[in-house]
Structure formats: structure tokens, C-alpha cells
Design an enzyme around this catalytic site. Structure first.
Site, PDB file in Angstrom:
ATOM      1  N   LYS A  80      14.719 -24.925  58.799  1.00 13.90           N
ATOM      2  CA  LYS A  80      15.502 -25.998  58.175  1.00 13.90           C
ATOM      3  C   LYS A  80      15.748 -25.637  56.719  1.00 13.90           C
ATOM      4  CE  LYS A  80      15.730 -30.450  56.203  1.00 13.90           C
ATOM      5  NZ  LYS A  80      16.360 -29.907  54.995  1.00 13.90           N
ATOM      6  N   GLY A 132       8.025 -26.173  48.824  1.00 11.76           N
ATOM      7  CA  GLY A 132       8.735 -27.284  48.208  1.00 11.76           C
ATOM      8  C   GLY A 132       7.820 -28.111  47.340  1.00 11.76           C
ATOM      9  N   SER A 133       8.137 -29.375  47.192  1.00 16.56           N
ATOM     10  CA  SER A 133       7.405 -30.238  46.267  1.00 16.56           C
ATOM     11  C   SER A 133       6.025 -30.588  46.802  1.00 16.56           C
ATOM     12  CB  SER A 133       8.202 -31.527  46.017  1.00 16.56           C
ATOM     13  OG  SER A 133       8.178 -32.353  47.169  1.00 16.56           O
ATOM     14  N   THR A 134       5.131 -30.895  45.878  1.00 16.69           N
ATOM     15  CA  THR A 134       3.780 -31.299  46.251  1.00 16.69           C
ATOM     16  C   THR A 134       3.792 -32.588  47.054  1.00 16.69           C
ATOM     17  OG1 THR A 134       2.926 -30.246  44.253  1.00 16.69           O
ATOM     18  CG2 THR A 134       1.500 -31.859  45.319  1.00 16.69           C
ATOM     19  N   GLY A 137       4.759 -31.819  50.558  1.00 15.99           N
ATOM     20  CA  GLY A 137       3.663 -31.064  51.149  1.00 15.99           C
ATOM     21  C   GLY A 137       2.558 -31.977  51.655  1.00 15.99           C
ATOM     22  N   GLU A 154       3.380 -23.899  50.103  1.00 18.06           N
ATOM     23  CA  GLU A 154       3.543 -23.393  48.737  1.00 18.06           C
ATOM     24  C   GLU A 154       4.223 -24.500  47.951  1.00 18.06           C
ATOM     25  OE1 GLU A 154       5.884 -20.090  46.023  1.00 18.06           O
ATOM     26  OE2 GLU A 154       6.244 -20.165  48.188  1.00 18.06           O
ATOM     27  N   CYS A 188       8.811 -22.633  41.063  1.00 15.11           N
ATOM     28  CA  CYS A 188       7.538 -23.349  41.180  1.00 15.11           C
ATOM     29  C   CYS A 188       6.482 -22.778  40.239  1.00 15.11           C
ATOM     30  CB  CYS A 188       7.046 -23.329  42.621  1.00 15.11           C
ATOM     31  SG  CYS A 188       6.790 -21.689  43.316  1.00 15.11           S
ATOM     32  N   GLU A 282       5.546 -31.475  36.805  1.00 17.55           N
ATOM     33  CA  GLU A 282       6.553 -30.422  36.998  1.00 17.55           C
ATOM     34  C   GLU A 282       7.947 -31.015  36.799  1.00 17.55           C
ATOM     35  OE1 GLU A 282       7.224 -26.922  40.240  1.00 17.55           O
ATOM     36  OE2 GLU A 282       7.115 -28.961  41.040  1.00 17.55           O
TER      37      GLU A 282
END
Length: 321
Positions: A80, A132-134, A137, A154, A188, A282
Site C-alpha cells: 500500500k 511511517g508515523s509513530t 505504528g 520504522e 524520519c 517531530e
């Protein structure tokens, strides 16, 4: 390289000289592992179906980082791509088909952000590989908990760059420029938190501002620009909100001029406290926050006062890396 520059907004110089070159190396590397699998990995077996979810900052490169090792070890992949950047994934799928990859081995599913969770929760997916973003995740980890699925994540970062007074300041300036303003700061592991020893703080900041005065910002297909466009207007607005909040708190904000449109200028923020949101969170844009420190112990404490753990750089006469 052209498709990636047009789709993401990053400069053709970066997509041609960095992204595409890394993609080629990874494909060759993992093709070699496919050839060696029988001898070097005897007893290992493929996982099965990999659900791969990639972000928009390095669409093709992060695709290959997930797809190449998975295919080399005999897995199939459902990918995706990010909502903003689908073109390189679709082109890659087309190339795979033309090369003779059997149908169903590599698949691309486009859709909004919710599609990623649908893919992760699908009962036929054996492993989820996400970059991607925390926040997302965490959602995916919760979605896969107790299911037996493998997962690799990651996520975000707020990586410190620490500059001691013994460092070569001119070289350190260039290191900082590469650490934060590469790919418009949409990395990142970007070095977005600068810590400079008090004895050279003002001098270093002055050198950094002078360097930014020569920055070239423009269209993605212009081969001589240092920075190109932000990926999407919503991301540009998010970056601007962070900076304006810091300005409202009394921080000093240094920016150069940039063209109209979906661009954001390279930004340097000083005069901010260690608890400020621009220091702790971030931003994922071309924004550097600079803080002074007196001794190494203080620098380490500020650097480690973070929700993230991804990368760090230290610059002095003895160590740099």
C-alpha cells in the site's frame, strides 16, 4: 527519478543521485541473496504474504527496501503506497509485470490511510512491514497484537546533532545542512535538534544563517535547487503551525525567502526552552531547533530527553558520526 520528483515534489537532483542510486544497489544486493539462499540460509523458510505500507517521503526507495528482501526470500507482497505518492509504486508494478514476475507475487493496493489498517488486519497477511508515523505504528501494533503476525516498524524521530567547540565549524555547518534540509527535512532520521556548545553557539548560528542565505529553493525538475516543494499543502500547514507556535512562545525564528506555492523556507529556531513542542516533537519539515549546552553531560541529557530513538550525530575534533 522524474516520476518520483513530480509525484513527491522533491528535487530531481536528489531522486536521481540519491534515491534511484540506492534503489539500484538494493535490488542488486537482494538479487544476490536470492541466488545464495539455498547455501547460506539452508533451513530458513519464507514467511508468506507480506503486507507492506510505505510513506510518502521516499516512496520508491522505501518500497524497494521492503519488497526486494521479501521477494528474494520467496514471499509474496501486497503493497500500500502513501496516499500522496502512488505513481512510482504503480510504475514499479508495471515493470515487474513486463519483466515476467508471476501474477500475484507483487501487488499494489491504493487507497486512503484506513486501507493500511485493513491490510494489516487481513487474515491472509503473515507479516506487516510499516514505515511511517509513530502514531500509526502504535495503531498497527495494537491491531496485530495476539494474532501471531510478525511486524516490523520504522517510525518517527527527533535526532540530535551535537557540536562541540573543538569541531571544525565550517564542516559542521555542512553536516547540519545535510542532516536537516535534505529532502525538505521530510526524513524520519533528520537531524532536527541542534545542540551547540555555549562557547561557539553564537558563532555557529551566524555561520549557519549565512549558509542558508545562499539556499536555492524552486521547482522539483530544476537541477540546481537545494530544496524543492513540500509533499502536500496539508503537510506545509502542519509545519507552519509548529513554527508559529514557537514564535508565539517568544522564540527567534530565522527564515529565508521562498517561492509562492507548496514551499516552506528553511527555518532555524533559537531562544526556545527544552520543553517546547518544537524541541520535543517531530515536525517533519525543513525546521531546525538550536539549543546551547555547557558540557557533554548536559548535551547528552538534552539529546536523550526524547520520545524517539532513531539517530544522532556528534561533531568534535576527535569524533564525528
Amino acid at each position: 527519478a522524474v516520476v518520483e520528483a513530480l509525484d513527491n515534489g522533491k528535487s530531481i537532483r536528489e531522486t536521481r543521485d540519491a534515491d534511484t542510486a540506492v534503489v539500484i544497489r538494493h535490488l542488486y544486493h537482494h538479487a544476490g541473496w536470492a541466488d545464495l539462499m539455498g547455501d547460506e540460509m539452508a533451513g530458513w523458510s519464507s514467511v508468506g504474504v507480506i503486507g507492506a505500507i510505505v510513506p510518502w517521503n521516499f516512496p520508491l526507495m522505501l518500497l524497494v527496501w521492503k519488497v526486494a528482501p521479501a521477494l528474494a526470500m520467496g514471499n509474496t507482497v501486497v503493497l500500500k503506497p502513501a496516499t500522496y505518492t502512488r505513481l512510482s509504486a504503480l510504475l514499479f508494478a508495471e515493470i515487474c509485470a513486463e519483466a515476467g514476475l508471476p501474477a500475484g507475487v507483487f501487488n499494489v493496493v491504493t487507497g486512503g490511510g484506513a486501507m493500511g489498517q485493513v491490510l494489516a488486519e487481513h487474515p491472509d497477511v503473515d507479516k506487516v512491514a510499516f514505515t511511517g508515523s509513530t502514531e500509526i505504528g502504535k495503531v498497527l501494533r495494537q491491531a496485530t497484537a495476539g494474532t501471531g503476525k510478525k511486524i516490523s516498524l520504522e517510525l518517527g524521530g527527533k535526532s540530535p546533532v551535537i557540536v562541540f567547540d573543538s569541531a571544525d565549524l565550517d564542516s559542521a555547518v555542512e553536516s547540519v545542512v545535510d542532516a536537516i534540509w535534505f529532502n525538505q527535512g521530510q526524513v524520519c532520521s533528520a537531524g532536527s535538534k541542534l545542540l551547540v556548545q555555549t562557547t561557539v553557539f553564537d558563532k555557529f548560528i551566524s555561520k549557519l544563517k549565512t549558509r542558508l542565505g545562499h539556499f536555492r529553493i524552486g521547482q522539483s525538475l530544476d537541477k540546481v535547487v537545494d530544496m524543492a516543494a513540500i509533499v502536500d499543502e496539508s503537510q506545509r500547514e502542519s509545519i507552519a503551525d509548529f513554527v508559529e507556535e514557537a514564535r508565539d512562545e517568544g522564540a527567534d525564528v530565522f527564515q529565508t525567502e521562498c517561492p509562492p506555492g507548496c514551499f516552506y523556507p528553511p527555518t532555524l529556531i533559537t531562544g526556545v526552552n527544552t520543553a517546547s513542542r518544537v524541541v520535543m516533537e517531530e515536525i517533519f519539515g525543513p525546521v531546525l531547533v538550536a539549543l546551547p549546552f555547557r558540557a557533554a553531560k548536559e548535551a547528552i541529557a538534552i539529546a536523550n530527553n526524547t520520545l524517539y530513538g532513531l539517530g544522532a550525530v556528534v561533531g568534535d575534533k576527535a569524533h564525528r558520526g
